[in-house]
Design an enzyme around this catalytic site. Sequence first.
Site, PDB file in Angstrom:
ATOM      1  N   GLY A  31       0.818  -1.215   0.000  1.00 40.50           N
ATOM      2  CA  GLY A  31       0.000   0.000   0.000  1.00 40.50           C
ATOM      3  C   GLY A  31       0.844   1.254   0.000  1.00 40.50           C
ATOM      4  N   HIS A  37       4.286   2.187  -8.156  1.00 41.18           N
ATOM      5  CA  HIS A  37       3.368   1.031  -8.099  1.00 41.18           C
ATOM      6  C   HIS A  37       2.437   1.035  -9.310  1.00 41.18           C
ATOM      7  CE1 HIS A  37       4.133   1.571  -3.635  1.00 41.18           C
ATOM      8  NE2 HIS A  37       4.424   0.299  -3.802  1.00 41.18           N
ATOM      9  N   GLN A  61       8.096  -9.005   7.859  1.00 37.09           N
ATOM     10  CA  GLN A  61       9.301  -8.526   7.174  1.00 37.09           C
ATOM     11  C   GLN A  61       9.875  -7.267   7.826  1.00 37.09           C
ATOM     12  OE1 GLN A  61       7.147  -7.845   3.295  1.00 37.09           O
ATOM     13  NE2 GLN A  61       8.555  -6.138   3.110  1.00 37.09           N
ATOM     14  N   GLY A 147       9.493  -4.063  -8.512  1.00 35.29           N
ATOM     15  CA  GLY A 147      10.326  -2.933  -8.934  1.00 35.29           C
ATOM     16  C   GLY A 147      11.799  -3.194  -8.645  1.00 35.29           C
ATOM     17  N   LYS A 149      13.845  -1.048  -7.677  1.00 34.71           N
ATOM     18  CA  LYS A 149      14.364  -0.231  -6.572  1.00 34.71           C
ATOM     19  C   LYS A 149      14.786  -1.139  -5.413  1.00 34.71           C
ATOM     20  CE  LYS A 149      12.179   2.088  -3.418  1.00 34.71           C
ATOM     21  NZ  LYS A 149      12.715   2.085  -2.083  1.00 34.71           N
ATOM     22  N   ARG A 187       8.034   5.593   1.615  1.00 35.33           N
ATOM     23  CA  ARG A 187       8.645   6.259   2.776  1.00 35.33           C
ATOM     24  C   ARG A 187       8.911   7.745   2.520  1.00 35.33           C
ATOM     25  NH1 ARG A 187      11.178   1.784   5.992  1.00 35.33           N
ATOM     26  NH2 ARG A 187      10.517  -0.045   4.854  1.00 35.33           N
TER      27      ARG A 187
END
Length: 281
Positions: A31, A37, A61, A147, A149, A187
Amino acid sequence: MIVIRTVNEIQLFARNEKENGKKTGFVPTMGALHKGHIMLVEQALKENDSVIVSIFVNPVQFNNPTDLVKYPRTLKSDLELLEKAGCHCVFHPEVEEMYPEPVTHFYDFGELDKVMEGKFRPGHFNGVATIVKKLLDIVIPHKAYFGQKDYQQLVIIKTMVKMEEMPVNIVSCPTIREADGLAMSSRNMRLNDKQRAEAPLIYKILKQASLWYDQMSINALIQKVETIINDNPEMQLEYFEISDSETLEPVRQKIRDKDVVACIAVYMGDVRLIDNIVFNY
Ligand code: PAF
């Protein structure tokens, strides 16, 4: 777009799509969705007939409980973005639905999960592999999208899928960046104005590192990056590493035409940002 909360219902939905001859693309997320996304969803829509997105902040996690509590949760706007993108189905389970029993399986990824993120976030990748395996087993998609990243996560998920012989294609999608180069991340919304203004230095230094790679030893390069990041009062470097792009082992000798990945993790206040860049010599 339908929103499903239980494992039974999503299994039924995914099975129905398959029985109707539809190829299913799956985008797992936690989310707090952003353009990065949505690009995954758009690619999934291009390559499949039906797209399922999961929204689940996976507690196992998070090695840092504060990070879990502070992880942004923006369900309403997430659903609006997904509806607008053309997503067909959202799976948004409760923690008890995904973890009726405590996790007991521990993956052996060798060195892959001992370095970089794995070194600083013990247990993180076991948590990621556990939830991704559960979700893929439930949805059984044709393709699943991740992704770049989260480079190390991608390598570990590909390894897990191979280890478990799962019938899914893992599609890796390029990192999406803000206009100033900052990698999009859920973040980022926790950065204050000053931190946000300085944050593009992270990608700037990665690009610079790819140029320095031709000009200096790897040790000198690492030292240079460490100094520049730590000289910035808004930043605290957790690690900067040059690694083999496949095995993720640290590289200290340059090899012609061999891809390496430079990975970085930086704290800005209590916000932890990661990024990476792949290059060769
Ligand atoms: O990259 C993420 O958002 C998460 O690690 C993932 C893959 C959705 C698993 O919880």
